[in-house]
Design an enzyme around this catalytic site. Structure first.
Site, PDB file in Angstrom:
ATOM      1  CB  SER A 142      42.865 -52.296   0.313  1.00 56.92           C
ATOM      2  OG  SER A 142      43.847 -51.620   1.083  1.00 56.92           O
ATOM      3  CE1 TYR A 155      42.334 -47.939  -3.438  1.00 63.04           C
ATOM      4  CE2 TYR A 155      43.027 -48.212  -1.158  1.00 63.04           C
ATOM      5  CZ  TYR A 155      43.051 -48.627  -2.471  1.00 63.04           C
ATOM      6  OH  TYR A 155      43.791 -49.723  -2.822  1.00 63.04           O
TER       7      TYR A 155
END
Length: 247
Positions: A142, A155
């Site tokens: 990501s 995350y």
């Protein structure tokens, strides 16, 4: 078409969102596709019931933070098709909130699936690829792992770890003809972005040079390129797919 059998592709977390789009892309290309998730979805049922895809599709419920579940899933793929040519490590989870107020359980859930689950799966599948001296692995990370984002520290850490894992595995497996790369998507029109307020989405679009959110097909096209047998010299890379947002 040649007489060679279609490639066997694993896409983890393929029941919804980006994973669903990746599964559809590989099915459309003629591959045999196996996916897993903690629960099935309506689209999973449609693939299972569709006469055009049923023989080329396999689904198993699995929690990839569980080593036994991961082993059972890979064993089912091997039992059905005898080999694994491509692995797309897509399964992941996020928990929002500032780190100081986070719960231990949230930390464990994110780390266990995003990092440990990816490592478990890659370890099992790479053993098969090493025996065949060929294969392609793509880890879905990501842009958050590259730039950070307030409220997503855990995350972000797991996605940054995947990029490091990608570079290390590219070195470990390259001599056997196995490529390992990461794709770092930006904001996509999937369930994950649906939690953002309309004002946040508009701000993201304004800051994106290409003027829109991405979609699953944008990422799938890059995945298809990276795992194409013609790609014999791109490995250990992180390909950003964010419309220019992070520049």
């Amino acid at each position: 078409m040649t007489g060679e059998p279609a490639r066997v592709v694993i896409v983890t977390g393929g029941s919804k969102g980006l994973g669903l789009g990746l599964v559809q892309s590989f099915l459309d290309s003629g591959a045999r596709v196996a996916t897993c998730a903690r629960a099935a979805s309506d689209q999973i049922t449609r693939w299972q019931d569709d006469s055009e895809t049923a023989e080329r599709f396999l689904f198993r419920t699995a929690d990839l933070s569980s080593r036994p579940d991961t082993q059972d899933f890979v064993a089912a793929v091997i039992e059905k098709w005898g080999r694994i040519d491509v692995l797309i490590n897509n399964a992941g989870v996020a928990r929002e909130g500032v780190l100081a107020l986070s719960e231990d359980d949230d930390l464990d859930v994110v780390v266990d699936l995003n990092i440990k689950g990816t490592i478990y799966m890659t370890r099992l599948v790479s053993r098969r690829m090493l025996a065949n001296r060929s294969g392609a692995i793509v880890n879905i990370s990501s842009i958050v792992g590259r730039s950070g984002y307030r409220g997503l520290a855990i995350y972000s850490a797991t996605k940054a770890a995947l990029d490091g894992f990608t570079r290390a595995m590219a070195r470990e497996l390259g001599s056997r003809g196995i490529t390992v790369n990461s794709i770092a998507p930006g904001y996509l029109t999937t369930e994950l972005s649906s939690t953002l307020a309309p004002s946040q989405l508009k701000q993201i679009v304004r800051r994106t040079p290409l003027g829109r959110l991405g979609d699953a097909e944008d990422v799938a096209r890059v995945a298809q390129f990276l795992v194409d047998p013609a790609n014999t010299f791109i490995t250990g890379q992180v390909i950003v797919v964010d419309g220019g947002l992070t520049g």
